[in-house]
Write a protein that holds these residues in place. Structure first.
Motif, short mmCIF file in Angstrom:
data_model
loop_
_atom_site.label_atom_id
_atom_site.label_comp_id
_atom_site.label_asym_id
_atom_site.label_seq_id
_atom_site.Cartn_x
_atom_site.Cartn_y
_atom_site.Cartn_z
N LEU A 180 12.91 43.33 86.50
CA LEU A 180 12.80 44.68 87.07
C LEU A 180 13.63 44.80 88.33
CD1 LEU A 180 8.97 45.41 86.67
CD2 LEU A 180 10.87 46.28 85.28
N LEU A 181 13.62 43.76 89.13
CA LEU A 181 14.43 43.75 90.35
C LEU A 181 15.91 43.88 90.01
CD1 LEU A 181 14.44 43.35 93.45
CD2 LEU A 181 14.63 40.90 93.01
N LYS A 182 16.36 43.12 89.04
CA LYS A 182 17.76 43.18 88.64
C LYS A 182 18.11 44.53 88.00
CE LYS A 182 18.49 38.23 88.22
NZ LYS A 182 18.84 37.11 87.34
N SER A 183 17.15 45.17 87.37
CA SER A 183 17.39 46.48 86.76
C SER A 183 17.70 47.54 87.80
CB SER A 183 16.17 46.91 85.95
OG SER A 183 15.96 46.01 84.89
N LEU A 184 17.30 47.31 89.03
CA LEU A 184 17.60 48.26 90.09
C LEU A 184 19.11 48.41 90.31
CD1 LEU A 184 14.81 47.49 92.72
CD2 LEU A 184 15.04 49.53 91.30
N ILE A 185 19.87 47.40 89.93
CA ILE A 185 21.33 47.52 90.03
C ILE A 185 21.82 48.65 89.13
CG2 ILE A 185 23.54 46.35 89.69
CD1 ILE A 185 21.97 43.67 90.11
N LEU A 186 21.28 48.71 87.92
CA LEU A 186 21.67 49.78 86.99
C LEU A 186 21.12 51.13 87.42
CD1 LEU A 186 21.33 47.89 83.58
CD2 LEU A 186 23.40 48.32 84.93
N VAL A 187 19.94 51.13 88.01
CA VAL A 187 19.40 52.38 88.56
C VAL A 187 20.34 52.90 89.64
CG1 VAL A 187 17.50 53.35 89.94
CG2 VAL A 187 17.00 51.83 88.02
N PHE A 188 20.80 52.00 90.49
CA PHE A 188 21.78 52.36 91.52
C PHE A 188 23.01 53.00 90.90
CE2 PHE A 188 25.82 50.79 93.29
CZ PHE A 188 25.85 51.50 94.48
N VAL A 189 23.56 52.36 89.89
CA VAL A 189 24.79 52.85 89.26
C VAL A 189 24.56 54.24 88.67
CG1 VAL A 189 26.39 52.47 87.34
CG2 VAL A 189 25.75 50.56 88.82
N VAL A 190 23.47 54.43 87.96
CA VAL A 190 23.21 55.73 87.32
C VAL A 190 23.10 56.84 88.36
CG1 VAL A 190 21.48 57.05 86.04
CG2 VAL A 190 22.17 54.79 85.23
N PHE A 191 22.29 56.62 89.39
CA PHE A 191 22.05 57.70 90.34
C PHE A 191 23.21 57.93 91.30
CE2 PHE A 191 17.79 56.99 88.74
CZ PHE A 191 17.45 58.29 88.41
N ILE A 192 23.98 56.91 91.59
CA ILE A 192 25.15 57.10 92.45
C ILE A 192 26.24 57.82 91.65
CG2 ILE A 192 26.50 54.98 92.16
CD1 ILE A 192 25.66 56.29 95.57
N LEU A 193 26.37 57.51 90.35
CA LEU A 193 27.34 58.22 89.51
C LEU A 193 26.93 59.68 89.32
CD1 LEU A 193 28.26 55.59 86.76
CD2 LEU A 193 29.76 56.51 88.54
N LEU A 194 25.66 59.91 89.11
CA LEU A 194 25.20 61.30 88.97
C LEU A 194 25.47 62.10 90.24
CD1 LEU A 194 21.81 60.98 87.05
CD2 LEU A 194 23.89 62.11 86.27
N GLN A 195 25.13 61.50 91.38
CA GLN A 195 25.37 62.23 92.64
C GLN A 195 26.86 62.35 92.92
OE1 GLN A 195 22.75 63.76 94.16
NE2 GLN A 195 24.39 64.85 95.20
N GLY A 196 27.65 61.36 92.49
CA GLY A 196 29.10 61.46 92.61
C GLY A 196 29.64 62.61 91.79
N LEU A 197 29.10 62.80 90.59
CA LEU A 197 29.50 63.94 89.75
C LEU A 197 29.16 65.25 90.45
CD1 LEU A 197 30.51 65.21 87.10
CD2 LEU A 197 28.16 64.90 86.21
N SER A 198 27.97 65.31 91.03
CA SER A 198 27.57 66.50 91.78
C SER A 198 28.50 66.74 92.96
CB SER A 198 26.12 66.36 92.27
OG SER A 198 25.75 67.48 93.04
N LEU A 199 28.86 65.67 93.66
CA LEU A 199 29.78 65.78 94.80
C LEU A 199 31.14 66.31 94.35
CD1 LEU A 199 30.38 65.28 97.81
CD2 LEU A 199 30.93 62.92 97.21
N ILE A 200 31.62 65.82 93.23
CA ILE A 200 32.90 66.29 92.69
C ILE A 200 32.82 67.78 92.35
CG2 ILE A 200 34.39 66.16 90.64
CD1 ILE A 200 33.92 63.10 90.72
N LEU A 201 31.75 68.18 91.69
CA LEU A 201 31.60 69.59 91.31
C LEU A 201 31.45 70.49 92.54
CD1 LEU A 201 29.32 69.20 88.16
CD2 LEU A 201 31.79 69.62 88.24
N HIS A 202 30.68 70.04 93.54
CA HIS A 202 30.56 70.80 94.79
C HIS A 202 31.93 70.90 95.47
CE1 HIS A 202 26.32 71.67 95.35
NE2 HIS A 202 25.99 70.43 95.07
N SER A 203 32.67 69.80 95.50
CA SER A 203 33.99 69.79 96.12
C SER A 203 34.92 70.77 95.41
CB SER A 203 34.59 68.39 96.10
OG SER A 203 33.79 67.51 96.85
#
Length: 176
Positions: free
Chosen positions: A135-158
């Motif tokens: 579960l601890l190691k799975s947090l790495i993938l959680v990080f990737v998913v949510f940072i990519l999602l917010q990155g997409l939002s940042l791109i669209l806002h930009s």
């Protein structure tokens, strides 16, 4: 486009606010461990390891929330004095050239690492430790998913700022 950014922003906002409570829990738990150790001369490997889990949850799980609120470290020598449109260009180019590639590389290389951990149901090397390292190691993938999602939002806002549409929406919302 606005619905997508709104949904992503809302998800990361709620997740970040939920995870922020882990910070309080982390502080209280650390305080309890110190009291237990110095006053009662007692210790618990399980509680010690739980600090690592909480710390990882806070930093990896709330990375998207932090990006949403511009909380990540950046070299702000010039950025602070830029116009809103120039900042949008920097955010757009930075997301496309750095945020997305680095996040995808992290996801690509951590995927087998996490899968192997799940396959073995990896646990602590300590008998009385937390038997959920997977579960601890799975947090790495959680990080990737949510940072990519917010990155997409940042791109669209930009893009909306560059196209002059973001101010129009803010003015409409203020007028309601």
């Amino acid at each position: 486009m606005l619905k997508i950014t709104g949904l992503i922003d809302q998800i990361n906002e709620k997740l970040g606010r939920f995870i922020s409570w882990a910070t309080l829990l982390l502080v209280l738990l650390q305080f309890g461990i110190v009291i237990s150790h110095y006053i009662f001369r007692d210790g618990s490997i399980f509680l010690q390891e739980s600090l690592l889990y909480l710390h990882s949850l806070i930093f990896l799980g709330a990375a998207g929330y932090t990006l949403k609120h511009n909380g990540h470290v950046r070299v702000d020598v010039f950025y602070g004095s830029f116009s809103e449109k120039k900042k949008a260009w920097v955010n757009l180019v930075g997301s496309l050239l750095f945020l997305f590639p680095v996040s995808l590389v992290i996801g690509w290389y951590s995927w087998p690492f996490v899968l192997d951990s799940w396959a073995a149901m990896e646990g602590s090397i300590e008998a009385s430790g937390i038997q959920a390292v997977y579960l601890l190691k799975s947090l790495i993938l959680v990080f990737v998913v949510f940072i990519l999602l917010q990155g997409l939002s940042l791109i669209l806002h930009s893009l909306r700022i560059i196209l002059g549409q973001e101010h129009l929406m803010e003015e409409k919302q203020e007028g309601m």
